[in-house]
Motif scaffolding. Structure first.
Motif, PDB file in Angstrom:
ATOM      1  N   HIS A  70       0.326  -1.302  -0.235  1.00 22.96           N
ATOM      2  CA  HIS A  70      -0.055  -0.440  -0.253  1.00 22.96           C
ATOM      3  C   HIS A  70       0.787   1.357   0.220  1.00 22.96           C
ATOM      4  O   HIS A  70       2.337   1.629   0.166  1.00 22.96           O
ATOM      5  CB  HIS A  70      -1.145  -0.054   1.177  1.00 22.96           C
ATOM      6  CG  HIS A  70      -1.969  -1.545   1.476  1.00 22.96           C
ATOM      7  ND1 HIS A  70      -2.540  -1.634   0.676  1.00 22.96           N
ATOM      8  CD2 HIS A  70      -1.980  -2.209   2.468  1.00 22.96           C
ATOM      9  CE1 HIS A  70      -3.011  -2.377   0.779  1.00 22.96           C
ATOM     10  NE2 HIS A  70      -3.549  -3.237   1.565  1.00 22.96           N
ATOM     11  N   LEU A 129      -3.361   1.401   7.012  1.00 24.64           N
ATOM     12  CA  LEU A 129      -2.390   0.150   6.415  1.00 24.64           C
ATOM     13  C   LEU A 129      -1.611  -0.328   6.960  1.00 24.64           C
ATOM     14  O   LEU A 129      -1.645  -1.608   6.522  1.00 24.64           O
ATOM     15  CB  LEU A 129      -1.163   1.102   5.411  1.00 24.64           C
ATOM     16  CG  LEU A 129      -2.757   2.341   4.444  1.00 24.64           C
ATOM     17  CD1 LEU A 129      -1.464   3.216   3.283  1.00 24.64           C
ATOM     18  CD2 LEU A 129      -3.424   1.581   3.635  1.00 24.64           C
ATOM     19  N   GLU A 171      -8.850  -4.877   6.888  1.00 23.43           N
ATOM     20  CA  GLU A 171      -9.154  -4.244   6.116  1.00 23.43           C
ATOM     21  C   GLU A 171      -8.266  -4.629   4.387  1.00 23.43           C
ATOM     22  O   GLU A 171      -7.506  -5.285   4.150  1.00 23.43           O
ATOM     23  CB  GLU A 171      -9.785  -3.494   5.339  1.00 23.43           C
ATOM     24  CG  GLU A 171     -10.625  -3.193   3.546  1.00 23.43           C
ATOM     25  CD  GLU A 171     -10.682  -2.277   3.467  1.00 23.43           C
ATOM     26  OE1 GLU A 171     -11.201  -2.033   2.610  1.00 23.43           O
ATOM     27  OE2 GLU A 171     -10.683  -1.259   4.548  1.00 23.43           O
ATOM     28  N   ALA A 172      -6.695  -3.638   5.046  1.00 21.74           N
ATOM     29  CA  ALA A 172      -5.572  -3.312   4.919  1.00 21.74           C
ATOM     30  C   ALA A 172      -4.804  -4.995   4.483  1.00 21.74           C
ATOM     31  O   ALA A 172      -3.482  -4.955   4.031  1.00 21.74           O
ATOM     32  CB  ALA A 172      -4.687  -2.167   5.610  1.00 21.74           C
ATOM     33  N   SER A 228      -6.084  -7.203   1.656  1.00 26.71           N
ATOM     34  CA  SER A 228      -5.601  -6.996   0.574  1.00 26.71           C
ATOM     35  C   SER A 228      -4.330  -5.966  -0.447  1.00 26.71           C
ATOM     36  O   SER A 228      -3.602  -6.155   0.806  1.00 26.71           O
ATOM     37  CB  SER A 228      -6.985  -5.705   0.568  1.00 26.71           C
ATOM     38  OG  SER A 228      -6.608  -4.609   1.575  1.00 26.71           O
ATOM     39  N   MET A 283      -3.981  -0.388  -2.560  1.00 33.33           N
ATOM     40  CA  MET A 283      -4.314   0.936  -1.828  1.00 33.33           C
ATOM     41  C   MET A 283      -3.866   1.891  -1.282  1.00 33.33           C
ATOM     42  O   MET A 283      -2.610   2.233  -1.018  1.00 33.33           O
ATOM     43  CB  MET A 283      -5.440  -0.019   0.030  1.00 33.33           C
ATOM     44  CG  MET A 283      -5.879   1.415   0.127  1.00 33.33           C
ATOM     45  SD  MET A 283      -6.622   0.850   1.824  1.00 33.33           S
ATOM     46  CE  MET A 283      -7.350  -0.866   1.238  1.00 33.33           C
ATOM     47  N   TYR A 284      -4.209   3.312  -2.202  1.00 37.82           N
ATOM     48  CA  TYR A 284      -3.593   4.615  -1.909  1.00 37.82           C
ATOM     49  C   TYR A 284      -4.159   5.257  -0.938  1.00 37.82           C
ATOM     50  O   TYR A 284      -5.472   5.249  -1.710  1.00 37.82           O
ATOM     51  CB  TYR A 284      -3.320   5.280  -2.803  1.00 37.82           C
ATOM     52  CG  TYR A 284      -2.732   6.385  -3.140  1.00 37.82           C
ATOM     53  CD1 TYR A 284      -1.177   6.656  -2.867  1.00 37.82           C
ATOM     54  CD2 TYR A 284      -3.375   7.267  -3.200  1.00 37.82           C
ATOM     55  CE1 TYR A 284      -0.695   8.308  -2.658  1.00 37.82           C
ATOM     56  CE2 TYR A 284      -2.489   8.700  -2.916  1.00 37.82           C
ATOM     57  CZ  TYR A 284      -1.650   8.968  -2.816  1.00 37.82           C
ATOM     58  OH  TYR A 284      -0.938  10.338  -2.636  1.00 37.82           O
ATOM     59  N   LEU A 285      -4.189   5.915   0.246  1.00 36.50           N
ATOM     60  CA  LEU A 285      -4.640   6.827   0.610  1.00 36.50           C
ATOM     61  C   LEU A 285      -3.815   8.165   0.735  1.00 36.50           C
ATOM     62  O   LEU A 285      -2.455   8.328   0.681  1.00 36.50           O
ATOM     63  CB  LEU A 285      -4.930   6.654   2.528  1.00 36.50           C
ATOM     64  CG  LEU A 285      -5.518   4.991   2.609  1.00 36.50           C
ATOM     65  CD1 LEU A 285      -5.389   5.006   3.856  1.00 36.50           C
ATOM     66  CD2 LEU A 285      -7.249   5.315   1.890  1.00 36.50           C
ATOM     67  N   ARG A 287      -9.564   7.329   0.546  1.00 30.24           N
ATOM     68  CA  ARG A 287      -9.184   6.269  -1.058  1.00 30.24           C
ATOM     69  C   ARG A 287      -9.157   7.412  -1.805  1.00 30.24           C
ATOM     70  O   ARG A 287      -9.958   7.605  -2.558  1.00 30.24           O
ATOM     71  CB  ARG A 287      -9.720   4.659  -0.642  1.00 30.24           C
ATOM     72  CG  ARG A 287     -10.523   4.418  -0.165  1.00 30.24           C
ATOM     73  CD  ARG A 287     -11.715   3.407  -0.299  1.00 30.24           C
ATOM     74  NE  ARG A 287     -11.511   2.640   0.542  1.00 30.24           N
ATOM     75  CZ  ARG A 287     -11.301   1.440   1.510  1.00 30.24           C
ATOM     76  NH1 ARG A 287      -9.908   0.694   1.094  1.00 30.24           N
ATOM     77  NH2 ARG A 287     -11.792   0.722   2.639  1.00 30.24           N
TER      78      ARG A 287
END
Length: 332
Positions: A238, A282, A287-288, A291, A294-296, A301
């Motif tokens: 992430h 992250l 959840e992180a 998966s 992801m980019y926050l 998101r």
């Protein structure tokens, strides 16, 4: 004909970060509750001696993580300070200078020889040099610190078994990169001059910072693809932009600018302790950990830029930097 890369200045960067801070919208993800623990997890944080890295290391230690602080030489006191601030004794330090790939390999050798397995790698260390600065291997310093050394580290960790992709019944290891929305300020990577040292002054420093973060964001996206080629996720990769943060990133700013930059950082930007929420999400949120990709930006998101997301650019960056990774072994 391709458009010329957009240019940004330090003033524009500060203005944009202040605007982001003032226009915060409802978050897409919620802060990780205090009772979410990471007991038994080994966490490595680069740049843990100050700013975001220090605040994140304290919080991860407080949540039960066994901490490895990867810091530049000269910060021996950091280990004891983080132990005291977090209430945890499970904190140790390794020295690494990300501007020197020889130091990176020595750090990797130390981790391999100690038999460490990293569950959460927070690749946080960063800087913005006011003018061009050359590494011992002849690269631009921001390119080396933000991208090349991170690639060398992760290549080594995967090869050495320091990071182990998950089996069918294992929890995923996590690799989290602190990037920046400034990666959108540069439209394309200049592959023909990738990492080359060239002179530039204060007016161009932010542009080169944005370029180095575009390279990092492209790498993070490509790494996620390569480590997770099928339907099953093996390593959670992430990235994030924490928004404007009052840190020491401007420590190298010219003396004439410091009376302007430093008060602006303190007045308009959040403290590291408040800005680490996306990092902790992250690194710790279930959840992180199930998966990838992801980019926050802050706690929202977002897709990375089109350039960073382009698989063709990712492949080209991977292949172009492969030679640099091989040369880094010769430098040791």
């Amino acid at each position: 004909m391709s458009q010329a890369p957009k240019k940004r200045t330090v003033v524009n960067a500060i203005t944009g970060a202040v605007r982001d801070f003032r226009n915060l919208r409802t978050s897409d993800v919620e802060p990780v509750p205090d009772d979410v623990r990471i007991d038994g997890k080994t966490c490595l944080v680069t740049g843990a001696n100050s700013g975001l890295g220090r605040a994140a290391a304290i919080e991860l230690a407080r949540r039960g993580g066994t901490m490895i602080l990867a810091c530049r030489p000269g910060h021996d006191e950091t280990c004891d300070e983080i132990k005291e601030a977090s209430g945890s004794e499970a904190v140790e330090m390794v020295e690494v200078d990300l501007a020197d790939v020889r130091s990176v390999h020595r750090c990797c050798d130390q981790l391999m020889q100690s038999g460490v397995t990293i569950d959460i790698a927070l690749m946080n260390a960063g800087l913005m040099t006011p003018t061009a600065r050359e590494t011992p291997q002849g690269y631009d310093t921001m390119f080396a610190v933000h991208f090349l050394s991170k690639r060398v580290m992760i290549d080594r960790w995967l090869k050495d078994g320091v990071i182990r992709p998950a089996g069918h019944n294992d929890e995923l290891p996590r690799i989290v990169f602190v990037s920046s929305e400034s990666h959108r300020s540069y439209e394309a990577i200049e592959f023909e001059q990738l990492g080359e040292y060239a002179e530039y002054g204060i007016k161009e420093s932010m542009r080169h910072y944005g370029l180095s973060k575009l390279v990092l964001s492209t790498y993070a996206t490509e790494l996620s693809r390569r480590l997770n080629p099928g339907e099953r996720t093996e390593v959670a990769v992430h990235a994030l932009c924490p928004g404007g943060v009052s840190t020491k990133i401007a420590r190298d700013a010219p003396a004439l600018l410091k009376p302007i930059v430093n008060p602006a950082l303190r007045l308009f930007f959040r403290s590291p302790e408040k800005a680490i929420a996306p990092i902790i999400y992250l690194c710790c949120a279930p959840e992180a950990g199930a998966s990838t990709g992801m980019y926050l930006h802050l706690m929202n998101r977002k897709p990375v830029s089109e350039s960073a997301a382009d698989p063709g650019n990712g492949t080209r960056l991977w292949e172009a930097s492969e030679t640099m990774v091989a040369k880094s072994r010769d430098a040791t």
